[in-house]
Design an enzyme around this catalytic site. Sequence first.
Site, PDB file in Angstrom:
ATOM      1  CE  LYS A 205      -3.400  -2.662  -0.297  1.00 46.92           C
ATOM      2  NZ  LYS A 205      -4.441  -3.186   0.552  1.00 46.92           N
TER       3      LYS A 205
HETATM    4  C1  LIG Z   1      -5.461  -4.375   0.775  1.00 48.65           C
HETATM    5  C2  LIG Z   1      -6.931  -4.192   0.794  1.00 48.65           C
HETATM    6  C3  LIG Z   1      -7.715  -4.571   1.891  1.00 48.65           C
HETATM    7  C4  LIG Z   1      -7.165  -5.360   3.040  1.00 48.65           C
HETATM    8  O1  LIG Z   1      -6.129  -4.710   3.692  1.00 48.65           O
HETATM    9  P1  LIG Z   1      -5.289  -5.529   4.792  1.00 48.65           P
HETATM   10  O2  LIG Z   1      -4.602  -4.429   5.559  1.00 48.65           O
HETATM   11  O3  LIG Z   1      -4.338  -6.397   4.042  1.00 48.65           O
HETATM   12  O4  LIG Z   1      -6.242  -6.295   5.620  1.00 48.65           O
HETATM   13  C5  LIG Z   1      -9.050  -4.285   1.882  1.00 48.65           C
HETATM   14  N1  LIG Z   1      -9.624  -3.648   0.832  1.00 48.65           N
HETATM   15  C6  LIG Z   1      -8.918  -3.280  -0.247  1.00 48.65           C
HETATM   16  C7  LIG Z   1      -9.601  -2.584  -1.367  1.00 48.65           C
HETATM   17  C8  LIG Z   1      -7.547  -3.564  -0.311  1.00 48.65           C
HETATM   18  O5  LIG Z   1      -6.845  -3.222  -1.398  1.00 48.65           O
END
Ligand SMILES: *Cc1c(COP(=O)(O)O)cnc(C)c1O
Length: 405
Positions: A205
Site C-alpha cells: 500500500k
Molecule cells: C489491501 C486491501 C484490503 C485489506 O487490507 P489488509 O490491511 O491487508 O487487511 C481491503 N480492501 C482493499 C480494497 C484492499 O486493497
Amino acid sequence: MLKLNTTRTMHSVAVQPPPIRPKERFLVFGSPLIEEAEIEEVVASMRSGWLGTGPKVARFEEDFRTYKDASHAVAVNSCTAALHLSILAAGLQPGDEVITSPLTFCATVNAIIHAGATPVLADVDPLTLNIDPQQVERRLSHRTRAILPIHFAGHPCDMDALCSLAEQHDLRLIEDCAHAIETEYRGRPAGTFGDFGCFSFYVTKNMVTGEGGMVLTHNEQDAARIKMLALHGMSKDAWKRFSDTGYKHYQVVECGFKYNMMDIQAAIGIHQLQRVEHYWLRRQEIWQRYNAAFADLPLTLPADTIADARHGHHLYTVMVDETRTGISRDHFLNAMTAQNIGVGVHYLSIPEHPYYQETFGWRPADYPHAMRIGRQTVSLPLSAKLTNDDVEDVIAAVYRVLGVA
Ligand SMILES: *Cc1c(COP(=O)(O)O)cnc(C)c1O
C-alpha cells in the site's frame, strides 16, 4: 588504517562484477520504500523491550488522525480488521445487508460476512472503476443498512451521491480507504465522509507498517468500542495495565478479537507517514510519465481524475482488450513477467470466485462492468521506490509485449 581501507577498496573494485542493469533483475510489483528512520525506530523499539501496543501506537494514531483531519483514529493490525470492527460498531445485525463493489479485494466482502451481515454487490462505473451510485440505488432493499464503497486505486467515489443516498435511506457509510490514504474529494479527506474510514498499511500500500490498519470515525463512543473490540473486548489495554502506576484489573465486557497493532508496526508507520506526501508526488510523476508514454498504444489508460478531487495514485491500471491488442490479458501478464517486470491484477471481480458463487449464487455476468474490467485489467509497478530507469524499463517492456518496439 587508511592504507588498509584503500587496499580493500581497490581490491573490491577489481573483483566486482559489472553493475547489474535494472532490466536484468526482476522488478517486484508493489515493493515498499523503507528508509533509515523507520529502521532505527524499529531497532529502538526492540532495544526498549516494548514490542506490543504502547506509546508508539498512540503516537501513530495521533499523527494519522492529524494528517487526515479526523476526529478519532484507532490503529489495528489490518484493514480487514478495521472493516470487520467498523461493521460491528455500526450495529449491524444478522440478515442486514451491506452494499459494496464487485471490484474489490476479497477482504472487503469477507469482513461483511464475518460481521454476520449479508453482502450485496452493485456494479461499478466503467470509467472510474468505483461503485456506481445508481446501481447502489437499484440494490436497496428493506434490509439494507450500510453502503461500503472502495475508493478504487485511490480515485475518490462519488461521495455527494453516496452520502445523499445514505442520508435519504438512513444507512451507515463505511469507506474502504485501503487505496486512498492521500485521496480527497471536494477538499475533504477520504475516510472522513462516512461513519467509518478504514485504511491499510499492508506492504504493497501507499505507506506500510508490514501488516496494519486504521479506523477513522467522528464518534468518540464508536472509537472506544472499536479499541475495546480490537483487544479481546477488555476494558483496559495492556499498556495501561502494566504501567508504573500499578496493576489494574481489566474486565471483559464483550467477546472481542485480537486485532491490536504493535509498537514495532507503529514505529515503521510514524516515519512512513512523514514521507507520505513525498511518495505521493513521486507516484504522480511516474503516473504522468506512463500516461505520456502509453498515449498512442492500443490500451485503455486510467480515467482522468473527477473534478475537485485528489487521486491517491495507488494503482496504475491499463485495460488489455484482446480485440485491440491482439493478445489476451493473461498473455500480457506472462509476457511482462518474462520481461522481468512484476505486474498485478486488481481485481478479478468478486463473483468470479467459487466461494461467493456457491454461497450467494453470484454470477460474473450479473455485474458486467466489473467482470470485463477484472478480465482486462493489469496493474503496472507504481511504487515510490522505482528509479527513473525502472520506469523506462516498464515502458520499454510494455512496448515490446505489444509488439510496437
Ligand atoms: C489491501 C486491501 C484490503 C485489506 O487490507 P489488509 O490491511 O491487508 O487487511 C481491503 N480492501 C482493499 C480494497 C484492499 O486493497
